[in-house]
Design a protein around this motif. Structure first.
Motif, PDB file in Angstrom:
ATOM      1  N   GLY A 211       0.818  -1.203   0.000  1.00  0.00           N
ATOM      2  CA  GLY A 211       0.000   0.000   0.000  1.00  0.00           C
ATOM      3  C   GLY A 211       0.852   1.253   0.000  1.00  0.00           C
ATOM      4  O   GLY A 211       2.062   1.227   0.231  1.00  0.00           O
ATOM      5  N   ALA A 212       0.209   2.390  -0.224  1.00  0.00           N
ATOM      6  CA  ALA A 212       0.932   3.654  -0.395  1.00  0.00           C
ATOM      7  C   ALA A 212       1.722   4.045   0.842  1.00  0.00           C
ATOM      8  O   ALA A 212       2.847   4.556   0.739  1.00  0.00           O
ATOM      9  CB  ALA A 212      -0.053   4.758  -0.765  1.00  0.00           C
ATOM     10  N   ILE A 213       1.171   3.822   2.036  1.00  0.00           N
ATOM     11  CA  ILE A 213       1.871   4.218   3.256  1.00  0.00           C
ATOM     12  C   ILE A 213       3.122   3.368   3.463  1.00  0.00           C
ATOM     13  O   ILE A 213       4.177   3.865   3.870  1.00  0.00           O
ATOM     14  CB  ILE A 213       0.934   4.128   4.475  1.00  0.00           C
ATOM     15  CG1 ILE A 213      -0.249   5.088   4.308  1.00  0.00           C
ATOM     16  CG2 ILE A 213       1.682   4.451   5.767  1.00  0.00           C
ATOM     17  CD1 ILE A 213      -1.322   4.943   5.372  1.00  0.00           C
ATOM     18  N   ALA A 214       3.008   2.077   3.175  1.00  0.00           N
ATOM     19  CA  ALA A 214       4.162   1.183   3.346  1.00  0.00           C
ATOM     20  C   ALA A 214       5.306   1.519   2.402  1.00  0.00           C
ATOM     21  O   ALA A 214       6.453   1.134   2.653  1.00  0.00           O
ATOM     22  CB  ALA A 214       3.732  -0.265   3.152  1.00  0.00           C
ATOM     23  N   SER A 215       5.011   2.213   1.322  1.00  0.00           N
ATOM     24  CA  SER A 215       6.071   2.581   0.375  1.00  0.00           C
ATOM     25  C   SER A 215       6.769   3.881   0.772  1.00  0.00           C
ATOM     26  O   SER A 215       7.713   4.304   0.095  1.00  0.00           O
ATOM     27  CB  SER A 215       5.491   2.723  -1.039  1.00  0.00           C
ATOM     28  OG  SER A 215       4.590   3.817  -1.110  1.00  0.00           O
ATOM     29  N   ASN A 216       6.347   4.493   1.874  1.00  0.00           N
ATOM     30  CA  ASN A 216       6.969   5.732   2.334  1.00  0.00           C
ATOM     31  C   ASN A 216       8.264   5.405   3.079  1.00  0.00           C
ATOM     32  O   ASN A 216       8.241   4.723   4.100  1.00  0.00           O
ATOM     33  CB  ASN A 216       6.006   6.484   3.258  1.00  0.00           C
ATOM     34  CG  ASN A 216       6.458   7.897   3.553  1.00  0.00           C
ATOM     35  OD1 ASN A 216       7.638   8.151   3.764  1.00  0.00           O
ATOM     36  ND2 ASN A 216       5.517   8.822   3.568  1.00  0.00           N
TER      37      ASN A 216
END
Length: 265
Positions: A211-216
């Protein structure tokens, strides 16, 4: 020709919808408008369709619950899509599809007991025990001392502390705009305990975060530090999803060829 020769894959998230090979578009909160948009976007030569969906579904492909897409609840998404595009349709929760993608060709290859958490608009979870994958509600595990109300109706869910939409509403801005190391340390503390509970309760060997947050990149240094402190009983490998945001749509492409018993919805 097998129906699996030209499987089209779709990922319907709370914010974006992705069609493999055709890009993405905003997910419409209106079920009927979304169905029309999907019908136009799905390749006309598809022989089967696998769909990753941001909510719980029934074995027949009806939407059981979707906190971010309330108009979809109770609708027969698989049957309606099949009627619209004229091919068989299989649907599963987006976390289950992410798990299928990572277990097949990503960070979870080789693990018989593994899990996947998607950190995006909300928090989705799924786990794999040998040949069976099942959706869980790890995002709605209750956190001691948390008195924040969740969209699900409970008070104190992990999702209120780690879900992108819940945090955006509370902070007044999206997480990708936050640079404060203190925020990410606090976020990592909440997430690490949730991941540990998820993994230990099922005896998992590995968990991938997508997900997008995990890619931060701001998330991972404090998360690794906290996990090393809390996971002292059993070793659990916790890694970013190797397929990134493509994990769910990759897993969706596998759905039509899987036995029905391979997924517990």
């Amino acid at each position: 020709m097998s129906i699996y020769d030209r499987v089209a894959a779709v990922d319907i998230g709370g914010t974006w919808t992705r069609v493999a090979g055709a890009g993405r578009f905003p997910t419409d909160p209106s079920y009927d408008r979304q169905l029309a948009a999907l019908t136009d976007a799905i390749p006309k030569d598809a022989t089967a369709l696998g769909v990753s969906f941001g909510g719980r579904v029934t074995p027949s492909g009806a939407v059981r619950v979707s906190l971010n897409l309330r108009d979809y609840e109770g609708r027969s998404l698989a049957a309606d899509l099949s009627a619209a595009v004229g091919v068989p349709v299989r649907i599963a929760h987006d976390a289950t599809c992410g798990l299928l993608g990572e277990a097949g060709s990503g960070a979870l290859r080789g693990f018989d007991r593994c899990g996947y958490l998607t950190l995006s608009t909300g928090v989705g979870a799924a786990l794999r025990l040998a040949s069976v994958c099942l959706t869980t509600e790890a995002g709605h595990q209750l956190v001691a001392g948390n008195d924040l109300p969740c969209d699900c109706g409970q008070t104190g869910c992990l999702q209120t502390l780690t879900g992108g939409d819940a945090l955006r509403r509370r902070l007044g801005r999206p997480l990708e705009s936050i640079d404060d190391p203190g925020f990410w340390r606090t976020y990592a503390e909440s997430l690490a305990l949730g991941v540990a509970n998820f993994a230990l309760s099922a005896g998992l060997e590995a968990v991938a975060l997508g997900g997008a947050i995990a890619s931060n990149p701001r998330l991972w240094p404090p998360l690794r530090t906290t996990l090393s402190r809390v996971l002292t009983y059993q070793q659990v490998t916790v890694v970013p999803a190797a397929l990134g945001e493509a994990a769910s749509i990759t897993g969706a492409s596998r759905l039509p060829s899987l036995p029905t018993a391979a997924i517990l919805h």
